[in-house]
Write a protein that holds these residues in place. Structure first.
Motif, short mmCIF file in Angstrom:
data_model
loop_
_atom_site.label_atom_id
_atom_site.label_comp_id
_atom_site.label_asym_id
_atom_site.label_seq_id
_atom_site.Cartn_x
_atom_site.Cartn_y
_atom_site.Cartn_z
N PRO A 165 0.82 -1.21 0.00
CA PRO A 165 0.00 0.00 0.00
C PRO A 165 0.86 1.27 0.00
CG PRO A 165 -0.84 -1.58 1.60
CD PRO A 165 0.46 -2.13 1.10
N GLU A 168 3.13 3.52 -6.02
CA GLU A 168 2.48 3.80 -7.30
C GLU A 168 2.32 2.53 -8.11
OE1 GLU A 168 2.98 7.04 -10.90
OE2 GLU A 168 4.76 6.01 -10.15
N THR A 170 1.66 -0.37 -7.10
CA THR A 170 0.51 -1.12 -6.62
C THR A 170 -0.77 -0.65 -7.30
OG1 THR A 170 1.61 -1.38 -4.49
CG2 THR A 170 -0.76 -1.82 -4.55
N GLU A 171 -0.92 0.64 -7.46
CA GLU A 171 -2.09 1.19 -8.13
C GLU A 171 -2.06 0.85 -9.63
OE1 GLU A 171 -2.26 5.33 -7.33
OE2 GLU A 171 -2.40 5.08 -5.15
N GLN A 174 -3.25 -2.66 -10.19
CA GLN A 174 -4.71 -2.76 -10.16
C GLN A 174 -5.30 -2.34 -11.51
OE1 GLN A 174 -7.33 -3.49 -7.36
NE2 GLN A 174 -7.98 -3.87 -9.46
N LYS A 175 -4.77 -1.27 -12.09
CA LYS A 175 -5.23 -0.83 -13.39
C LYS A 175 -4.90 -1.84 -14.49
CE LYS A 175 -4.80 4.09 -12.25
NZ LYS A 175 -4.11 5.36 -12.57
N VAL A 190 -4.17 -6.67 -1.92
CA VAL A 190 -3.03 -5.84 -1.57
C VAL A 190 -2.57 -6.24 -0.17
CG1 VAL A 190 -2.20 -3.50 -1.15
CG2 VAL A 190 -3.84 -3.94 -3.00
N HIS A 241 0.86 4.19 -17.15
CA HIS A 241 0.12 4.56 -15.94
C HIS A 241 -1.33 4.09 -15.97
CE1 HIS A 241 3.58 7.31 -15.45
NE2 HIS A 241 3.34 7.15 -14.17
N ASN A 583 -4.02 1.79 4.12
CA ASN A 583 -3.71 2.44 2.84
C ASN A 583 -3.52 3.94 3.04
OD1 ASN A 583 -3.78 0.15 1.22
ND2 ASN A 583 -5.97 0.28 0.85
N ARG A 587 -0.02 6.05 2.43
CA ARG A 587 -0.01 7.09 1.40
C ARG A 587 -0.02 8.49 1.99
NH1 ARG A 587 -4.79 4.14 -2.14
NH2 ARG A 587 -3.56 2.36 -2.81
#
Length: 628
Positions: A165, A168, A170-171, A174-175, A190, A241, A583, A587
């Motif tokens: 968590p 970047e 990690t995000e 997901q995408k 996660v 991205h 999370n 962050r």
């Protein structure tokens, strides 16, 4: 003559004082330099600890500093660097910090150079899976094999373990799963921490179970296990991205706070020349794994001795001479007065053997542990299914009615329903239901185990003497320790969370059940016995009814302690409100953390007030019955 003599003596004294002052000032300055301390960032993984040890060794032996490490996640240490709370970060993973470039352009910290930029990251599978399924080569191929990586908590889908968590990457992962349509076949989990992800991979490897997980290098795990990186389409900065395309090699920089860079130019010059590489770091981590996984300084000395070219590249000739002389010194020499301040006899338990024994047990008892995991996961899913099939307005109505009945005030029911509705308004209703499911499952198991134990030790002095030290240990042991065996034995997810929560929360119900029964008036017990009641009749018809208020207090405390474990258990993959809080912490999202944390508080307050009111109501009824 006397005047001249006096002046001569005064001159000598003054000159002696002057020359004594100069060395004193110089000594004080040297001591100040020797005590100057460098604060390195420790973001949790071994490569940064090894880099810190290398730079710290050179800081001590060449520049006369001392040094310490301050732990924290990637975004937290980056924030601390900008605030001059941390002096040096040897590994700024630039792609994992969304604001890195803008922060650098704003001049909030100083970038000194590139540590390494030949690393890889992405989705990995074990070699034994790649060999058995040769057509599983790319990320897109995963859509054909969801049954190969089943989610233990949702058998209709597979599971992909994501990054940490706050990163970047990690995000982006997901995408990627959404962009490639893998969300139809897989749940994306996660992990709450790097340790949780490592434990999941090592546990699966020991059992030779298939897994697919995000990972990166260099790390000790990548050096120890043969993992295969799944291929992806070529890196494209325009689509990266959005999750489309391979991860680029991340540029890992050495950075310093502006204040440190300004006041320590010589040491920062060395850091500007500092450059390693994934192969070099992996070599050092492999040495550590073979010899002592915790001795980063020994690994640092090993690398510097094995690679003298690094010393010549990083340091001036005079500095290199100092460092080489230090490396050649016998490390066994020390201060003979150390025994005054350090315990003279130290025994170091073989923790590696303990770890190996637990992992071997996990492999040997895999079928039993899997059955327990299925039962615990099934119990959580049962509560989740029940709660999710209650319409939100009916659940709020139920809370209103319970609040009205147990508190005997209609405004209490309205208040509890109103504050609980805030959880839904801010968008955390589903997360609250999952959290409540984990808490209820944990409390049910804690009561099933705790109440009989409490009754047992209340009537047996021998059992009490045996169990009490165990309860003391369970109550004082740091809660994070409970996560380790749960993670190794049951893997990441809700089952491990239930186990850790039960161990942590079971103590109050045992203690207060025993206390309540012991506090029952002895004359009442003797009267029951005199009327011919058996021991069991006396226990269940006299002692336990009399002890109900105290027992219910224990139940309430167990419920509250289970709620307290919600955030902690998110570190081992427990989903729900705790994961949202974690999370937000990783962050540094203050608003998100405040809202998610407030939802935890709201749920805890409602549960506490309802259970307390219910217990007090039952207690009053019991008292009235006794009076009658």
């Amino acid at each position: 003559m006397k005047k001249i003599l006096s002046l001569t003596v005064a001159s000598i004294l003054l000159s002696g004082t002057f020359f004594s002052i100069v060395p004193a000032v110089q000594t004080e300055a040297a001591e100040t330099k020797g005590k100057q301390e460098i604060v390195f960032a420790d973001v949790g993984w071994d490569s940064v600890k090894l880099n810190n040890a290398i730079a710290g060794l050179i800081a001590e032996e060449v520049f006369g500093y001392t040094w310490v490490e301050v732990p924290g996640s990637t975004p937290i240490t980056h924030e601390a660097l900008m605030k001059n709370e941390i002096d040096v970060n040897m590994e700024e993973w630039t792609n994992n910090i969304p604001t890195y470039q803008s922060d650098l352009e704003d001049g909030t910290f100083t970038e000194l150079g590139i540590n390494f930029d030949d690393n890889y990251q992405g989705l990995y599978i074990p070699r034994y899976v790649a060999d058995e399924y040769p057509d599983l080569k790319t990320v897109q191929d995963l859509e054909k094999y969801p049954e190969l990586f089943p989610d233990p908590e949702d058998t209709s889908k597979g599971i992909i373990y994501g990054g940490i968590p706050g990163w970047e990457a990690t995000e982006i992962m997901q995408k990627k799963i959404d962009a490639y349509g893998l969300d139809q076949y897989y749940n994306y989990l996660v992990p709450g921490s790097n340790a949780a992800l490592d434990s999941t991979i090592t546990s699966a490897w020991d059992k030779e179970e298939p897994f697919v997980a995000y990972y990166w290098e260099p790390t000790w795990l990548m050096g120890k296990y043969d993992l295969v990186l799944l291929e992806d389409s070529p890196y494209d900065p325009n689509t990266y991205h959005d999750g489309i395309g391979a991860y680029p090699a991340v540029t890992v920089t050495v950075a310093a706070s502006n204040e440190f860079a300004k006041s320590n130019p010589e040491f920062c010059e060395f850091l500007s020349n500092y450059h390693t590489g994934s192969e070099l770091i992996s070599e050092g981590l492999a040495y550590m794994q073979k010899n002592d996984p915790d001795d980063h300084e020994a690994a640092a000395k090993y690398l510097l001795k094995q690679h003298p070219e690094l010393i010549e590249e990083w340091l001036t000739s005079e500095q290199a001479e100092l460092l080489n002389a230090s490396l050649e010194k016998d490390s066994g020499t020390g201060n003979h007065s150390d025994w005054l301040f350090h315990f003279p006899v130290v025994f170091s338990p073989d923790t590696v053997a303990i770890d190996s024994a637990v992992r071997e047990f996990a492999v040997a008892a895999d079928s039993v542990l899997q059955a327990v995991q299925n039962v615990l996961g099934g119990l959580v899913n049962l509560f989740k299914w029940l709660l999710s099939h209650i319409p939100w307005f009916l659940l709020l109505l139920l809370v209103f009615l319970l609040g009205w009945r147990v508190r005997r005030r209609i405004r209490s029911g309205i208040l509890y329903a109103a504050i609980l509705s805030l959880v839904g308004i801010v968008g955390y209703w589903d997360e609250m239901l999952l959290t409540l499911s984990i808490v209820l499952a944990s409390v049910v198991i804690a009561l099933l185990l705790g109440l009989p134990v409490g009754i047992l030790i209340s009537n047996s002095q021998r059992a009490n003497r045996i169990v009490r030290p165990i309860l003391d240990t369970m109550q004082t042991m740091p809660v994070f320790v409970y996560l380790i065996p749960a993670l190794l034995l049951f893997g990441m997810g809700n089952a491990s969370a239930v186990i850790a929560t039960v161990i942590y929360a079971i103590v109050p119900v045992i203690r207060l059940t025993s206390l309540g029964i012991r506090q029952v008036d002895k004359e009442v017990v003797e009267a029951a016995r005199s009327f011919g009641s058996t021991r069991w009749q006396t226990l269940f018809k006299v002692q336990i009814p009399q002890a109900v208020p105290t027992i219910m207090t224990g139940v309430n405390q167990t419920l509250m302690m289970a709620m307290a474990m919600v955030v902690t258990c998110s570190m081992i993959g427990a989903r729900g409100l705790g994961m949202e809080v974690l999370n937000a912490v990783n962050r540094i999202e203050i608003g998100r953390g405040l809202i998610a944390g407030s939802c935890v508080v709201i749920l805890a307050v409602v549960l506490d007030r309802l259970t307390q009111g219910w217990f007090n109501k039952n207690s009053d009824n019991t008292d009235n019955g006794n009076e009658e």
